[in-house]
Structure formats: C-alpha cells, structure tokens
Design a protein around this motif. Sequence first.
Motif, PDB file in Angstrom:
ATOM      1  N   GLN A  29       1.059  -0.903   0.377  1.00 27.65           N
ATOM      2  CA  GLN A  29       0.432  -0.432   0.298  1.00 27.65           C
ATOM      3  C   GLN A  29       1.115   0.756   0.000  1.00 27.65           C
ATOM      4  N   LEU A  30       1.171   1.959  -0.940  1.00 28.30           N
ATOM      5  CA  LEU A  30       1.378   3.206  -0.769  1.00 28.30           C
ATOM      6  C   LEU A  30       1.180   4.152  -0.277  1.00 28.30           C
ATOM      7  N   GLN A  31       1.633   4.708   0.644  1.00 23.73           N
ATOM      8  CA  GLN A  31       1.156   5.567   2.710  1.00 23.73           C
ATOM      9  C   GLN A  31       2.966   7.279   1.695  1.00 23.73           C
ATOM     10  N   LYS A  32       2.209   7.892   2.124  1.00 24.16           N
ATOM     11  CA  LYS A  32       3.181   9.235   2.567  1.00 24.16           C
ATOM     12  C   LYS A  32       4.003   8.876   3.627  1.00 24.16           C
ATOM     13  N   ASP A  33       3.964   8.443   5.256  1.00 18.67           N
ATOM     14  CA  ASP A  33       4.499   8.136   5.445  1.00 18.67           C
ATOM     15  C   ASP A  33       6.175   7.017   5.953  1.00 18.67           C
ATOM     16  N   GLY A  34       5.578   6.259   4.705  1.00 25.87           N
ATOM     17  CA  GLY A  34       6.574   5.281   4.877  1.00 25.87           C
ATOM     18  C   GLY A  34       7.018   4.671   3.694  1.00 25.87           C
ATOM     19  N   PRO A  35       8.048   3.337   3.352  1.00 22.91           N
ATOM     20  CA  PRO A  35       8.893   3.061   2.662  1.00 22.91           C
ATOM     21  C   PRO A  35       8.631   2.906   1.024  1.00 22.91           C
ATOM     22  N   THR A  36       6.939   3.594   1.307  1.00 22.65           N
ATOM     23  CA  THR A  36       6.605   2.991  -0.496  1.00 22.65           C
ATOM     24  C   THR A  36       6.133   4.816  -1.187  1.00 22.65           C
ATOM     25  N   ASN A  37       6.550   5.340  -0.525  1.00 19.92           N
ATOM     26  CA  ASN A  37       6.439   7.086  -0.766  1.00 19.92           C
ATOM     27  C   ASN A  37       7.313   7.583  -2.136  1.00 19.92           C
ATOM     28  N   GLU A  38       8.467   6.359  -1.634  1.00 18.50           N
ATOM     29  CA  GLU A  38       8.940   7.017  -3.182  1.00 18.50           C
ATOM     30  C   GLU A  38       8.161   6.525  -4.646  1.00 18.50           C
ATOM     31  N   PHE A  39       7.077   6.088  -4.519  1.00 20.35           N
ATOM     32  CA  PHE A  39       6.168   5.679  -6.372  1.00 20.35           C
ATOM     33  C   PHE A  39       4.916   6.118  -5.609  1.00 20.35           C
TER      34      PHE A  39
END
Length: 104
Positions: A29-39
């Motif tokens: 899950q893409l989340q601004k506050d997590g490691p997926t924020n780069e996507f």
Amino acid sequence: DFLEKWHTAKTSQELRAIFLRKDRFVMIQLQKDGPTNEFIGISIDEMKLPADSLVGAIYRNGEHLYPNPDEVLLDQDKLIIVGEPKAIRRVYDQYCVYDQYCSR
C-alpha cells in the motif's frame, strides 16, 4: 520463469495456480509516511522494481484497475506486485516494514 508462464497461461485455472503461490506476489500500500512514498506521483513505467517483477494490479478507492505503463500512482493505492520468488522477497524486504504496508 514466472513471467513466461504468466504470459503463456491458456486458462484461468493455470493463471490461478501461478498467482496463488505466496512466494510469487505481495501487495503493497502506497503511503506518504512510509517506505512506499517513493512511488507516489510517478508512473508505473518509472518504478524501480527488481528484475523479474511487475505490477499485476492496482486497487484504488475500491476499484480494480489494470495497470498500464503511464498510470500515475496515488497515495493509498494498493499494488499487487508479481514475479519470481527472489524478486518478491526483495520487494517485501524493502517496502514491508513490520508488515504495516504489505500483505501476502
């Protein structure tokens, strides 16, 4: 090779057998506050995923979207990443901090 099997599957039953192995996919899950924020805010084509992996599906606001290279990813999108077990392990290790952002 996973991608070859996926592309040459002739029936939905063959596809199901390929995809339902837990070592072949992960949902992030893409989340601004997590490691997926780069996507967030980039297209699928711009994603830096491991070789032998790809975005198989997007879930956005309760809808299932078929990914295309130009699709721009949004905060809260859920991506199904599919591929070879080694590639999926790399995605999991990099983006699944405490399983908070992922499921298998």
